[in-house]
Design a protein around this motif. Structure first.
Motif, short mmCIF file in Angstrom:
data_model
loop_
_atom_site.label_atom_id
_atom_site.label_comp_id
_atom_site.label_asym_id
_atom_site.label_seq_id
_atom_site.Cartn_x
_atom_site.Cartn_y
_atom_site.Cartn_z
N PRO A 272 -3.54 8.60 -14.79
CA PRO A 272 -2.99 7.61 -13.84
C PRO A 272 -3.21 8.01 -12.39
CG PRO A 272 -1.22 8.86 -14.90
CD PRO A 272 -2.48 9.21 -15.62
N ALA A 273 -3.22 9.32 -12.11
CA ALA A 273 -3.46 9.75 -10.72
C ALA A 273 -4.85 9.33 -10.26
CB ALA A 273 -3.30 11.27 -10.61
N SER A 274 -5.85 9.50 -11.12
CA SER A 274 -7.21 9.10 -10.77
C SER A 274 -7.33 7.59 -10.63
CB SER A 274 -8.19 9.60 -11.84
OG SER A 274 -8.18 11.01 -11.92
N ALA A 275 -6.64 6.86 -11.49
CA ALA A 275 -6.66 5.40 -11.39
C ALA A 275 -6.04 4.93 -10.07
CB ALA A 275 -5.92 4.79 -12.58
N GLN A 276 -4.92 5.55 -9.70
CA GLN A 276 -4.28 5.21 -8.43
C GLN A 276 -5.20 5.53 -7.25
OE1 GLN A 276 -1.27 3.94 -7.36
NE2 GLN A 276 -0.66 3.36 -9.43
N LEU A 277 -5.87 6.66 -7.33
CA LEU A 277 -6.75 7.07 -6.24
C LEU A 277 -7.91 6.10 -6.10
CD1 LEU A 277 -7.38 9.18 -4.07
CD2 LEU A 277 -8.65 10.46 -5.79
N LYS A 278 -8.53 5.72 -7.20
CA LYS A 278 -9.65 4.78 -7.13
C LYS A 278 -9.20 3.42 -6.60
CE LYS A 278 -12.42 6.89 -10.81
NZ LYS A 278 -13.02 6.71 -12.17
N ARG A 279 -8.00 3.01 -6.98
CA ARG A 279 -7.50 1.69 -6.58
C ARG A 279 -7.11 1.65 -5.11
NH1 ARG A 279 -3.54 1.32 -10.13
NH2 ARG A 279 -5.03 0.75 -11.75
N HIS A 280 -6.56 2.76 -4.61
CA HIS A 280 -6.00 2.74 -3.26
C HIS A 280 -6.62 3.82 -2.37
CE1 HIS A 280 -3.09 -0.03 -4.88
NE2 HIS A 280 -2.62 0.88 -5.72
N ALA A 281 -7.86 4.19 -2.62
CA ALA A 281 -8.48 5.30 -1.87
C ALA A 281 -8.46 5.07 -0.37
CB ALA A 281 -9.91 5.50 -2.35
N SER A 282 -8.55 3.83 0.06
CA SER A 282 -8.59 3.52 1.50
C SER A 282 -7.25 3.06 2.03
CB SER A 282 -9.65 2.46 1.77
OG SER A 282 -10.94 2.92 1.39
N ASP A 283 -6.20 3.21 1.24
CA ASP A 283 -4.85 2.77 1.64
C ASP A 283 -3.91 3.96 1.53
OD1 ASP A 283 -2.53 1.48 2.23
OD2 ASP A 283 -2.59 0.08 0.54
N PRO A 284 -3.89 4.83 2.54
CA PRO A 284 -3.13 6.09 2.44
C PRO A 284 -1.67 5.92 2.05
CG PRO A 284 -4.50 6.09 4.40
CD PRO A 284 -4.58 4.70 3.83
N ALA A 285 -1.04 4.85 2.47
CA ALA A 285 0.39 4.68 2.20
C ALA A 285 0.69 4.56 0.71
CB ALA A 285 0.92 3.45 2.94
N ARG A 286 -0.32 4.27 -0.10
CA ARG A 286 -0.10 4.06 -1.53
C ARG A 286 -0.65 5.19 -2.39
NH1 ARG A 286 -1.36 -2.23 -2.78
NH2 ARG A 286 -0.05 -1.69 -4.57
N LEU A 287 -0.92 6.33 -1.77
CA LEU A 287 -1.54 7.44 -2.48
C LEU A 287 -0.56 8.50 -2.97
CD1 LEU A 287 -4.83 7.99 -0.43
CD2 LEU A 287 -4.56 6.96 -2.70
N ARG A 288 0.71 8.32 -2.69
CA ARG A 288 1.69 9.33 -3.11
C ARG A 288 1.66 9.58 -4.63
NH1 ARG A 288 5.90 11.64 -0.20
NH2 ARG A 288 5.41 10.20 1.50
N PRO A 289 1.58 8.55 -5.48
CA PRO A 289 1.52 8.83 -6.93
C PRO A 289 0.29 9.64 -7.34
CG PRO A 289 2.12 6.53 -6.54
CD PRO A 289 1.70 7.09 -5.21
N ALA A 290 -0.83 9.42 -6.67
CA ALA A 290 -2.03 10.20 -6.99
C ALA A 290 -1.84 11.67 -6.64
CB ALA A 290 -3.24 9.64 -6.25
#
Length: 313
Positions: A272-290
Motif C-alpha cells: 500500500p505504501a508503494s501504491a500511495q506513492l505512485k498515486r500521490h507522488a507529486s502531492d506531498p501533503a498526501r504522502l504521509r501513509p507512504a
C-alpha cells in the motif's frame, strides 16, 4: 495543509530547556541503528559465539551517538534548503526545524553535531583495544559517510548518492558490531545485513518526495529530483523487491534459517505504501501513509529478522 501549521513542530519556547539537546538528534529515527546493532549481535550469537555484554553496550551507545551527530549536522548543512521547504511532512521530512524555528542557532547546531561525532573517535579507539585494529577503518568509514552525506564539498545526498551512502553506512554498523564481538571480519553480516540496509535507504528515498521542490530550488540533485516524481515513484517497490529477493536467496543458500522467512511479512506494508506513492507522488501533503508504511516495513523486517536469528541461536 502546510506542515508549518502542524502543532508538532518545535518552537522557540523550547529554547534553553535541557530536552532540546536530545530532541535535536531526532531520537525516533535512531531505532534503525538500534536494530542494526541488535542484528549484528544476533548474527554473532547465531554463529555460536558467546557475546561480550560490555562491548555490545559500548557498540550500541557509540553507534547511536554517531547517528545522532550525523542527523544534527545534516540539519546544519541543510538549513537553507529546509528553510525553503513548504511541502515538508514533519517530523519525517524537512529537518528537525530547530534552526528555522529558533530553538537552536546554526552555530549551536554545528557544535552539537560535530561534538557528538568527535566523542565517538576516542571511544572507538578505546573499544579497538578489546576487539581489533580493523575497527579503526570501519569506524572512520562510518563517520566519513555520515559527514559526506550532507557536508560540503562532497554533499553526496545532493548528488543523487544518498541511497548508496545510507546502504553502506548501515552495513558498516552491522559489520562493525559483529567484528567487535568476534575480533575478525566475516562476509556473513554484510550479506545478511544487506536487505535491512536497503530498506533503511528506502526510508530516505521516500522522504525525498515531499522535499523535492525545496531540494530542486536549492540545487540538490537527489534521485527524486533527477528522475522526477512520477518516474521516481517506481523506485520504492524496486527497493522492496531487491531486499525481499536477496533475503530469499540467503534462505535458499542456507545462510539464514527458514524461520527468518517471517521477516518478509512486514514487507507487505510496502504494497500500500508503494501504491500511495505512485498515486500521490507529486502531492506531498498526501504522502504521509507512504512514509509511515515504509518505516513500518523497515523496522518490522529488521526486528523480526533479529528475533528469529536469536531464537534459532
Amino acid at each position: 495543509m502546510p506542515a508549518r501549521s502542524l502543532p508538532l513542530e518545535p518552537d522557540a519556547r523550547l529554547r534553553g530547556r535541557p530536552i532540546v539537546w536530545l530532541l535535536a538528534t531526532r531520537p525516533a529515527f535512531l531505532v534503525v541503528t538500534l536494530i542494526a546493532v541488535l542484528l549484528g549481535l544476533a548474527l554473532t550469537a547465531h554463529e555460536g559465539a558467546a557475546l561480550r555484554p560490555w562491548a555490545a553496550l559500548a557498540t550500541l551507545v557509540f553507534a547511536l551517538v554517531a547517528h545522532a551527530g550525523a542527523n544534527i549536522i545534516n540539519d546544519y548543512h541543510d538549513r537553507d534548503t529546509d528553510g525553503l521547504n513548504r511541502d515538508r511532512l514533519y517530523p519525517f521530512t524537512g529537518g528537525s526545524r530547530f534552526i528555522q524555528n529558533e530553538v537552536l542557532t546554526a552555530r549551536e547546531t554545528a557544535w552539537l553535531g560535530y561534538g557528538a561525532l568527535a566523542t565517538v573517535v576516542p571511544a572507538g579507539l578505546a573499544l579497538t583495544l578489546t576487539s581489533g585494529p580493523l575497527l579503526v577503518p570501519i569506524g572512520l568509514a562510518g563517520l566519513l559517510l555520515g559527514w559526506a552525506y550532507s557536508a560540503p564539498p562532497l554533499r553526496l545526498a545532493g548528488r543523487g548518492l544518498g541511497e548508496v551512502v545510507i546502504t553502506a553506512a548501515w552495513l558498516l554498523v552491522i559489520v562493525g558490531t559483529h567484528y567487535v564481538q568476534l575480533g575478525r571480519l566475516s562476509p556473513v553480516p554484510a550479506f545478511v545485513g544487506l536487505p535491512y540496509a536497503l530498506l533503511v535507504a528506502a526510508i530516505l528515498y521516500v522522504n525525498q518526495f515531499p522535499d523535492a521542490r525545496a531540494d530542486a530550488a536549492a540545487g540538490k540533485r537527489t534521485l527524486v529530483v533527477r528522475l522526477g516524481a512520477a518516474r521516481a515513484a517506481h523506485g520504492l517497490p524496486l527497493l522492496g523487491l531487491c531486499a525481499a529477493g536477496w533475503h530469499l536467496g540467503l534462505m535458499a543458500a542456507g545462510a539464514i534459517p527458514f524461520a527468518t522467512g517471517a521477516a518478509l511479512l512486514p514487507l507487505l506494508a510496502l504494497v500500500p505504501a508503494s501504491a500511495q506513492l505512485k498515486r500521490h507522488a507529486s502531492d506531498p501533503a498526501r504522502l504521509r501513509p507512504a512514509i509511515t508504511g515504509t518505516l513500518a516495513a523497515t523496522v518490522g523486517y529488521g526486528a523480526v529478522l533479529t528475533l528469529t536469528l536469536w531464537i534459532d541461536a
